[in-house]
Each structure stands twice: as structure tokens, then as C-alpha cells.
Design an enzyme around this catalytic site. Structure first.
Site, short mmCIF file in Angstrom:
data_model
loop_
_atom_site.label_atom_id
_atom_site.label_comp_id
_atom_site.label_asym_id
_atom_site.label_seq_id
_atom_site.Cartn_x
_atom_site.Cartn_y
_atom_site.Cartn_z
CE LYS A 29 -4.22 -1.76 2.16
NZ LYS A 29 -5.21 -1.53 3.23
CG ASP A 87 -8.66 0.86 3.78
OD1 ASP A 87 -9.54 0.10 3.34
OD2 ASP A 87 -7.46 0.54 3.85
N1 LIG Z 1 -12.78 -3.77 7.97
C1 LIG Z 1 -11.88 -3.39 7.09
O1 LIG Z 1 -12.19 -2.93 5.99
C2 LIG Z 1 -10.43 -3.49 7.47
C3 LIG Z 1 -9.46 -2.70 6.81
C4 LIG Z 1 -8.12 -2.80 7.22
C5 LIG Z 1 -7.76 -3.69 8.22
N2 LIG Z 1 -8.73 -4.46 8.81
C6 LIG Z 1 -8.38 -5.38 9.91
O2 LIG Z 1 -7.79 -4.61 10.95
C7 LIG Z 1 -6.81 -5.35 11.64
C8 LIG Z 1 -5.49 -4.56 11.65
O3 LIG Z 1 -5.03 -4.43 10.31
P1 LIG Z 1 -3.85 -3.42 9.89
O4 LIG Z 1 -3.66 -3.57 8.43
O5 LIG Z 1 -4.09 -2.06 10.46
O6 LIG Z 1 -2.60 -4.11 10.66
P2 LIG Z 1 -1.16 -3.49 11.01
O7 LIG Z 1 -0.81 -2.38 10.09
O8 LIG Z 1 -0.26 -4.68 11.08
O9 LIG Z 1 -1.36 -2.87 12.48
C9 LIG Z 1 -1.66 -3.73 13.56
C10 LIG Z 1 -2.04 -2.92 14.80
O10 LIG Z 1 -2.53 -3.83 15.79
C11 LIG Z 1 -1.76 -3.67 17.00
N3 LIG Z 1 -1.65 -4.96 17.69
C12 LIG Z 1 -1.30 -6.15 17.14
N4 LIG Z 1 -1.35 -7.11 18.07
C13 LIG Z 1 -1.73 -6.52 19.23
C14 LIG Z 1 -1.97 -6.99 20.55
N5 LIG Z 1 -1.81 -8.29 20.86
N6 LIG Z 1 -2.37 -6.11 21.47
C15 LIG Z 1 -2.53 -4.80 21.18
N7 LIG Z 1 -2.34 -4.28 19.95
C16 LIG Z 1 -1.93 -5.14 18.98
C17 LIG Z 1 -0.42 -3.15 16.53
O11 LIG Z 1 0.23 -2.52 17.62
P3 LIG Z 1 1.82 -2.28 17.61
O12 LIG Z 1 2.05 -1.01 16.83
O13 LIG Z 1 2.16 -2.16 19.04
O14 LIG Z 1 2.44 -3.49 16.94
C18 LIG Z 1 -0.88 -2.17 15.43
O15 LIG Z 1 -1.36 -0.96 15.97
C19 LIG Z 1 -6.73 -6.71 10.93
O16 LIG Z 1 -7.56 -7.61 11.61
C20 LIG Z 1 -7.32 -6.42 9.55
O17 LIG Z 1 -7.92 -7.55 8.95
C21 LIG Z 1 -10.05 -4.36 8.47
#
Ligand SMILES: NC(=O)c1ccc[n+]([C@@H]2O[C@H](COP(=O)([O-])OP(=O)(O)OC[C@H]3O[C@@H](n4cnc5c(N)ncnc54)[C@H](OP(=O)(O)O)[C@@H]3O)[C@@H](O)[C@H]2O)c1
Length: 271
Positions: A68, A104
Site C-alpha cells: 500500500k 479505507d
Molecule cells: N474492515 C476493514 O475494511 C479493514 C481494513 C483494514 C484492516 N482491517 C483489519 O484490521 C486489523 C489490523 O489491520 P492493519 O492492516 O491495520 O494491521 P497493522 O498495520 O499490522 O497494524 C496492527 C495494529 O494492531 C496492533 N496490535 C497487534 N497485536 C496486538 C496486541 N496483541 N495487542 C494490542 N495491539 C496489537 C499493533 O500494535 P503495535 O504497533 O504495538 O504493533 C498495530 O497498531 C486486521 O484484523 C485487519 O484484517 C479491516
């Protein structure tokens, strides 16, 4: 039926096999009877993948993890919203000229606005990754007072500065939820297979709180189940997925997205 005139759209990412985008977009094309097809390409390197969009006349592409951000330098234009977020999830090809967008933030805003207004509300956003960045930018634009909390506080600080949020902190500050109107989980906590987890203790949820979990697998996470039990209005992550796909559909085809059909495809796939 695929013909020599069929316009091709695609998903570019790595991995892509799990993605629901082909199902959702193709359901929309079929419902409207338009000569489009949507396929997935697993691409390790983004530069040749972007060149292929141009070279093969692919009409539009959804861009997903891990490309991205890295796709941006290879595009001819990036719209203001995507530039502000610093990432694209959509590329449109107009006669070889590639423009990047990010749907998004719009998807999240539309999902939230189904159950609440945003201007003047206090929102606590948990997370500072890819999803959180787009949501934070959209919320600030909508006039929300925004608190960003993240396990790694440095990332929360960086995002808060980037979008001019009102406050930030680590997960020790979760009690900020007691005076909030909106809570958003933008971490993967609660996502399959960790379905027994929730990012926030149940005791902190209260009836005035609209709870949005962007995790969509499972469709109802533990956080949303507990929020419903507490009487909170809830927003499902799949609604964001639906609205961001609908915006892509409209950019690719020029047709209004058939939301009920796309929603049905999504719900069937999520179970
Ligand atoms: N509904 C939708 O359209 C949509 C769109 C995008 C994403 N999503 C979903 O959103 C989620 C995150 O996606 P992303 O792309 O933003 O991921 P990402 O860029 O990898 O970011 C992950 C985030 O989650 C935090 N995290 C991970 N494990 C954790 C834990 N055990 N406790 C507390 N915080 C934790 C990370 O914190 P740190 O910075 O401390 O590592 C970071 O802030 C996924 O489930 C994805 O499928 C949904």
C-alpha cells in the site's frame, strides 16, 4: 461470459488467496450485467506489478498488504486523501495514466455514519497500523475529537502528530473510553484464530459508547458481543470492507455499486 472486450480489474498483494475482494466485485459486475472481471495476483515485487497494470490495460487494481505504501512512487497521480494517509489501496488506469486512491477512510466513515454522527464526538481509536491511519485521517476530517492509543506508544505519537489528534497514549490509558462517545478497535486483537480475545476489558464499555471493530473475521468479535450485551450501538468491520469495496467498484466501472448484492456476497463468504 468473458470475451475479448472484457475489462479486467484485480487485486495485487502477497498473500491474496484469503481475500474476499474477487467475490464481492464479481458479484457486483454480474448483478449489473457489465463486461468486467476481477482476479487476484500474488505479487512479491510491486514495481513490475504496477507496470503490468499499464502494460496489460488492466482497468483498476485493489492494492493490499504489503504494497500500500511502496506502490505510490510508481503511480502518475495520488489523490489528496491517499497522500494524506500515505498509502493507496486503489489504482485506476485511465488510458495508461495511473491514479492512486485510498478508500479505507471513506469506508470506515460511511460504516460509522450508519449508526452515529461524527462531528464534535470524542473517539478513542486503538491501533496505529495501516487501518488505523486511514480511519484517524477520516475522523479528524469529520470533526471528531480523537484520542489514539497503541501498544507501541511511539507509533501512536507519530500518528497523532500526523493527523493532529487531540491526545495519544499506550494501552494503560484505556480508561479514556469512560468519557468517549465512540470506540474503534483497529488492531487485529479478536481476529481469527484469537477469537477469545478483546482489546478492552468489558467493564470499560458503557451504554453511550458506539463500538466499531474493524476486524471482520469473525463477523462478530468478542468485543462486539460484549458491547451488544452492554447495550452499545455496534458497527461491524465488514461494513467498512463493503463500503471501501463499493468506492473502488465505482472508480473502476463508473457505475453505482449494487450494495445489497455485494453485501450478500460478503456475508455468505464470512458465514
Ligand atoms: N474492515 C476493514 O475494511 C479493514 C481494513 C483494514 C484492516 N482491517 C483489519 O484490521 C486489523 C489490523 O489491520 P492493519 O492492516 O491495520 O494491521 P497493522 O498495520 O499490522 O497494524 C496492527 C495494529 O494492531 C496492533 N496490535 C497487534 N497485536 C496486538 C496486541 N496483541 N495487542 C494490542 N495491539 C496489537 C499493533 O500494535 P503495535 O504497533 O504495538 O504493533 C498495530 O497498531 C486486521 O484484523 C485487519 O484484517 C479491516
Amino acid at each position: 461470459m468473458v470475451s475479448g472486450n472484457t475489462r479486467v480489474c484485480c487485486l495485487i498483494g502477497d498473500p491474496v488467496a484469503h481475500s474476499l475482494s474477487p467475490l464481492v466485485h464479481n458479484a457486483g459486475y454480474q448483478a449489473l450485467g457489465i463486461d468486467f472481471i476481477y482476479v487476484s495476483f500474488q505479487a512479491r515485487d510491486i514495481k513490475p506489478a504496477i507496470e503490468a497494470i499499464r502494460g496489460l490495460g488492466i482497468r483498476g487494481a485493489s492494492i493490499t498488504v504489503p504494497h500500500k505504501i511502496t506502490a505510490m512512487p510508481y503511480l502518475d497521480h495520488v489523490d489528496d486523501e491517499a497522500r494524506e494517509i500515505g498509502a493507496v489501496n486503489t489504482v485506476v488506469n485511465n488510458n495508461g495514466v495511473l491514479t492512486g486512491y485510498n478508500s479505507d477512510g471513506t469506508g470506515a466513515r460511511q460504516a460509522l455514519e450508519e449508526v452515529t454522527t461524527l462531528a464534535g464526538k470524542k473517539a478513542v481509536l486503538i491501533g496505529s497500523g495501516g487501518g488505523a491511519v486511514a480511519i484517524a485521517a477520516a475522523l479528524k476530517k469529520s470533526g471528531t475529537r480523537l484520542v489514539i492509543l497503541n501498544r507501541t506508544v511511539e507509533k501512536a505519537r507519530h500518528l497523532a502528530k500526523m493527523v493532529n489528534a487531540d491526545d495519544f497514549g499506550d494501552l494503560d490509558k484505556l480508561t479514556a473510553v469512560s468519557s468517549a462517545d465512540i470506540l474503534i478497535n483497529a488492531t487485529q486483537v479478536g481476529m481469527w484464530p484469537g477469537v477469545s480475545e478483546s482489546v478492552i476489558p468489558r467493564e470499560l464499555l458503557h451504554q453511550r459508547l458506539t463500538v466499531f471493530d474493524i476486524v471482520y473475521n469473525p463477523r462478530e468479535t468478542r468485543l462486539l458481543t460484549e458491547a451488544k450485551e452492554k447495550g452499545c450501538p455496534v458497527v461491524y468491520g465488514y461494513r467498512m470492507l463493503l463500503y471501501q469495496a463499493a468506492r473502488q467498484f465505482e472508480l473502476f466501472t463508473g457505475h453505482q455499486a449494487p450494495l445489497p448484492v455485494m453485501e450478500h456476497a460478503l456475508i455468505e463468504a464470512l458465514g
